[in-house]
Design a protein around this motif. Sequence first.
Motif, short mmCIF file in Angstrom:
data_model
loop_
_atom_site.label_atom_id
_atom_site.label_comp_id
_atom_site.label_asym_id
_atom_site.label_seq_id
_atom_site.Cartn_x
_atom_site.Cartn_y
_atom_site.Cartn_z
N GLY A 141 1.16 10.85 -5.34
CA GLY A 141 2.53 10.38 -5.21
C GLY A 141 2.96 9.54 -6.40
O GLY A 141 2.15 9.17 -7.25
N ARG A 142 4.25 9.25 -6.42
CA ARG A 142 4.84 8.45 -7.48
C ARG A 142 5.66 7.32 -6.89
O ARG A 142 6.31 7.48 -5.86
N GLN A 143 5.62 6.19 -7.56
CA GLN A 143 6.47 5.04 -7.28
C GLN A 143 6.92 4.49 -8.62
O GLN A 143 6.41 4.91 -9.67
N PRO A 144 7.86 3.56 -8.65
CA PRO A 144 8.26 2.99 -9.94
C PRO A 144 7.07 2.49 -10.75
O PRO A 144 6.23 1.74 -10.24
N VAL A 145 6.94 2.97 -11.97
CA VAL A 145 5.88 2.58 -12.92
C VAL A 145 4.51 3.09 -12.49
O VAL A 145 3.51 2.77 -13.11
N THR A 146 4.43 3.88 -11.46
CA THR A 146 3.14 4.16 -10.82
C THR A 146 2.95 5.63 -10.48
O THR A 146 3.86 6.29 -10.00
N LEU A 147 1.73 6.11 -10.73
CA LEU A 147 1.25 7.38 -10.21
C LEU A 147 0.00 7.06 -9.41
O LEU A 147 -0.85 6.28 -9.86
N SER A 161 -8.11 0.69 -6.52
CA SER A 161 -8.12 0.26 -7.92
C SER A 161 -6.73 0.47 -8.49
O SER A 161 -6.22 1.59 -8.49
N SER A 162 -6.12 -0.62 -8.96
CA SER A 162 -4.73 -0.54 -9.41
C SER A 162 -4.59 -0.97 -10.86
O SER A 162 -4.96 -2.08 -11.23
N TYR A 163 -4.08 -0.06 -11.68
CA TYR A 163 -3.69 -0.34 -13.06
C TYR A 163 -4.85 -0.93 -13.87
O TYR A 163 -4.66 -1.83 -14.67
N MET A 164 -6.03 -0.42 -13.65
CA MET A 164 -7.19 -0.91 -14.39
C MET A 164 -7.97 0.24 -15.01
O MET A 164 -8.23 0.25 -16.22
N VAL A 208 0.86 -1.18 0.00
CA VAL A 208 0.00 0.00 0.00
C VAL A 208 0.90 1.23 0.00
O VAL A 208 1.75 1.39 0.89
N PRO A 209 0.76 2.13 -0.98
CA PRO A 209 1.74 3.19 -1.15
C PRO A 209 1.67 4.33 -0.14
O PRO A 209 2.58 5.15 -0.08
N THR A 210 0.61 4.39 0.64
CA THR A 210 0.49 5.45 1.63
C THR A 210 -0.14 4.92 2.91
O THR A 210 -1.13 4.19 2.86
N GLU A 211 0.42 5.31 4.04
CA GLU A 211 -0.13 4.89 5.33
C GLU A 211 -1.44 5.59 5.64
O GLU A 211 -2.17 5.18 6.55
N LEU A 217 -8.21 4.83 -3.26
CA LEU A 217 -6.78 4.76 -3.57
C LEU A 217 -6.67 4.29 -5.01
O LEU A 217 -6.97 3.13 -5.32
N LEU A 218 -6.28 5.19 -5.89
CA LEU A 218 -6.23 4.93 -7.32
C LEU A 218 -4.78 4.90 -7.79
O LEU A 218 -4.02 5.85 -7.56
N LEU A 219 -4.39 3.79 -8.44
CA LEU A 219 -3.04 3.65 -8.99
C LEU A 219 -3.14 3.43 -10.48
O LEU A 219 -3.97 2.63 -10.95
N ILE A 220 -2.29 4.14 -11.24
CA ILE A 220 -2.28 3.99 -12.69
C ILE A 220 -0.83 3.82 -13.15
O ILE A 220 0.12 4.10 -12.42
N VAL A 221 -0.68 3.35 -14.40
CA VAL A 221 0.65 3.20 -14.98
C VAL A 221 1.22 4.58 -15.30
O VAL A 221 0.57 5.40 -15.94
N ASN A 222 2.44 4.83 -14.83
CA ASN A 222 3.15 6.06 -15.15
C ASN A 222 4.31 5.70 -16.08
O ASN A 222 5.17 4.90 -15.74
#
Length: 248
Positions: free
Chosen positions: A235-241, A162-165, A71-74, A192-197
């Motif tokens: 925020g940003r993580q590898p491959v992720t916004l 929702s992650s990468y969908m 989970v990218p954020t506490e 919490l929304l994650l997409i491909v960056n």
Amino acid sequence: MNVFEYDFGYSWPISYGFAVPLAIGIVLAAVATWRRWRPWVTVLSGVIIVWSAAALYVTNVVWGINKPMTVPTERFLQSGSGRVLDAGAGSGRAAVGVLLARPQATVTALDIYNGYYGIDDNTPARFMKNARIAGAADRADARTGDVREMPFGDASFDAVVSSYMIDHLGRDDRITALHEVARVLKAHGELLLLIVNTDWWTWLVSPPMAHHFRPDPARWRAQLDQAGFAVEEEGRQPVTLYWLARKR
């Protein structure tokens, strides 16, 4: 965490495809040394070896495609409990990640479970198998359905991940899905929304994924606002916004 512990079912080319250029690079380097070919051949083979080995490491260890998502954020579901929906869950990387990080929460996985999206045999049974491996099957269930028309009543969930969908949908469908997320969330519920960056990590670990247009954060914030969300963190993580947003 053992990368072979879970069974998320990502196809071999996605998880371990870089083993092929790694092997080619090693063979090329060995032959070039043995046959005393020109130095540029050895240099080229070295570049191939370093690139493919780094890509294998990032894909399977840093990004951890065969491990539950971190989970990218506490700040997400800080209460540690509540009913969570994974919208477009697939085999459950995000859902299992939430189950592990929030041990008092329950998670419902929603997916169409039809067609191929990088996962072999993408079924509710595979998701539940991963929930059992995590020791959280009693807090998980899976439903078949479309994020654009969810089979849930209004205000059914405390939070949605929702992650990468959603970013794989067309613009109109994306807006529809975000409105559906808002509908099934309780007042002040979290998304919490994650997409491909498309960053340099993407080019390293999965050049085919670089066909994605580079996401425009301002446009995504506007679409979240249009669907009734207030963004609390970006925020940003590898491959992720990612965004953490709250239903107004």
